[in-house]
Design a protein around this motif. Structure first.
Motif, short mmCIF file in Angstrom:
data_model
loop_
_atom_site.label_atom_id
_atom_site.label_comp_id
_atom_site.label_asym_id
_atom_site.label_seq_id
_atom_site.Cartn_x
_atom_site.Cartn_y
_atom_site.Cartn_z
N GLU A 49 0.76 -1.48 0.37
CA GLU A 49 0.09 -0.17 -0.06
C GLU A 49 0.78 1.08 -0.20
OE1 GLU A 49 0.72 -1.21 4.06
OE2 GLU A 49 0.02 -2.10 1.96
N GLN A 50 1.55 1.66 0.49
CA GLN A 50 3.02 2.10 0.64
C GLN A 50 3.42 2.43 -1.38
OE1 GLN A 50 6.30 1.56 3.21
NE2 GLN A 50 5.10 2.15 4.85
N ILE A 51 3.13 1.63 -1.86
CA ILE A 51 4.07 1.87 -3.51
C ILE A 51 2.73 2.18 -4.06
CG2 ILE A 51 4.38 1.05 -5.02
CD1 ILE A 51 6.31 -1.41 -3.41
N GLY A 52 1.45 1.70 -3.95
CA GLY A 52 1.11 2.28 -4.65
C GLY A 52 0.06 2.20 -6.50
N ASP A 53 1.06 2.20 -6.42
CA ASP A 53 0.98 2.18 -8.51
C ASP A 53 0.82 0.86 -8.43
OD1 ASP A 53 0.68 2.83 -11.18
OD2 ASP A 53 2.97 2.99 -11.26
N MET A 54 -0.19 -0.03 -9.26
CA MET A 54 0.50 -1.50 -9.43
C MET A 54 0.82 -1.66 -10.28
SD MET A 54 -1.08 -3.98 -8.87
CE MET A 54 -2.40 -4.10 -8.07
N LEU A 55 1.38 -0.91 -11.52
CA LEU A 55 2.39 -1.14 -12.46
C LEU A 55 3.81 -1.70 -11.66
CD1 LEU A 55 2.69 -2.05 -15.32
CD2 LEU A 55 3.37 1.01 -15.34
N LEU A 56 3.98 -0.24 -11.27
CA LEU A 56 5.28 -0.10 -10.16
C LEU A 56 5.29 -1.95 -9.35
CD1 LEU A 56 8.05 0.74 -9.82
CD2 LEU A 56 6.74 2.42 -7.86
N GLN A 57 3.97 -2.32 -8.64
CA GLN A 57 4.09 -3.29 -7.69
C GLN A 57 4.63 -4.71 -8.53
OE1 GLN A 57 1.01 -3.64 -5.12
NE2 GLN A 57 0.76 -0.96 -4.31
N VAL A 58 3.72 -4.50 -10.14
CA VAL A 58 3.65 -6.02 -10.71
C VAL A 58 5.14 -5.80 -11.19
CG1 VAL A 58 3.49 -7.06 -12.55
CG2 VAL A 58 1.44 -5.88 -11.07
N SER A 59 6.04 -4.46 -11.56
CA SER A 59 7.06 -4.56 -11.86
C SER A 59 8.33 -4.76 -11.32
CB SER A 59 7.54 -3.12 -12.75
OG SER A 59 6.93 -2.81 -13.32
N LEU A 60 8.20 -4.50 -9.43
CA LEU A 60 8.89 -5.07 -9.10
C LEU A 60 9.15 -6.50 -8.23
CD1 LEU A 60 8.43 -1.63 -6.84
CD2 LEU A 60 10.48 -2.39 -8.10
N LEU A 61 7.51 -6.63 -8.07
CA LEU A 61 7.35 -8.54 -7.98
C LEU A 61 8.01 -9.51 -9.40
CD1 LEU A 61 6.18 -10.01 -6.11
CD2 LEU A 61 4.25 -9.98 -7.83
N ILE A 62 8.07 -8.91 -10.88
CA ILE A 62 8.75 -9.71 -12.01
C ILE A 62 10.20 -9.76 -11.86
CG2 ILE A 62 9.01 -9.10 -14.38
CD1 ILE A 62 6.21 -8.97 -14.42
N PHE A 63 10.75 -8.52 -11.11
CA PHE A 63 11.79 -8.60 -10.81
C PHE A 63 12.49 -9.70 -10.07
CE2 PHE A 63 15.90 -6.29 -8.78
CZ PHE A 63 16.31 -5.53 -9.67
N ALA A 64 12.26 -9.76 -8.41
CA ALA A 64 12.64 -10.00 -7.45
C ALA A 64 12.72 -11.57 -7.54
CB ALA A 64 10.89 -9.60 -6.30
N VAL A 65 11.21 -12.09 -8.48
CA VAL A 65 11.25 -13.14 -9.02
C VAL A 65 11.78 -13.30 -9.79
CG1 VAL A 65 9.76 -14.72 -10.40
CG2 VAL A 65 8.65 -13.59 -8.35
N MET A 66 12.20 -12.75 -10.76
CA MET A 66 13.26 -13.71 -12.44
C MET A 66 15.02 -13.55 -10.95
SD MET A 66 12.42 -13.65 -14.65
CE MET A 66 13.82 -14.00 -15.97
N ASN A 67 15.54 -12.41 -10.11
CA ASN A 67 16.09 -12.24 -9.78
C ASN A 67 16.27 -13.84 -8.49
OD1 ASN A 67 18.19 -10.56 -9.77
ND2 ASN A 67 16.44 -9.37 -8.47
N LEU A 68 15.61 -14.03 -8.38
CA LEU A 68 15.36 -15.35 -7.22
C LEU A 68 15.56 -16.62 -8.33
CD1 LEU A 68 14.78 -16.52 -4.23
CD2 LEU A 68 12.36 -16.17 -5.06
N ILE A 69 15.03 -16.81 -9.32
CA ILE A 69 14.90 -17.64 -10.29
C ILE A 69 16.41 -17.83 -11.58
CG2 ILE A 69 14.64 -18.72 -12.95
CD1 ILE A 69 11.44 -17.42 -12.07
N SER A 70 17.05 -16.40 -11.20
CA SER A 70 18.34 -16.43 -11.82
C SER A 70 19.27 -16.81 -10.05
CB SER A 70 18.90 -15.85 -11.83
OG SER A 70 20.14 -14.77 -11.89
N PHE A 71 18.89 -16.83 -9.16
CA PHE A 71 19.82 -17.26 -8.47
C PHE A 71 20.17 -18.66 -7.99
CE2 PHE A 71 19.10 -18.53 -3.45
CZ PHE A 71 21.03 -18.59 -3.07
#
Length: 59
Positions: free
Chosen positions: A18-40
């Motif tokens: 809720e602090q981020i607010g923007d749904m597009l930014l939330q989804v983008s950050l989630l995709i970035f995090a998941v890609m990093n986790l898979i890469s790891f």
């Protein structure tokens, strides 16, 4: 380092989305995090492949 960043970002998104607010930014950050986790987890980074970066030392 990728694993730590990925887990921290996912936890932050789950707890404080809720602090981020923007749904597009939330989804983008989630995709970035998941890609990093898979890469790891698999030890292969698609960004390094695209950029033709190799961090392995050749003997």
């Amino acid at each position: 380092m990728r694993g730590v960043i990925a887990v921290a970002l996912i936890v932050y998104l789950l707890l404080f989305s809720e602090q981020i607010g923007d749904m597009l930014l939330q989804v983008s950050l989630l995709i970035f995090a998941v890609m990093n986790l898979i890469s790891f987890a698999i030890g292969w980074c698609p960004v390094y492949q695209i950029a033709d970066i190799n961090t392995c030392k050749k003997g």
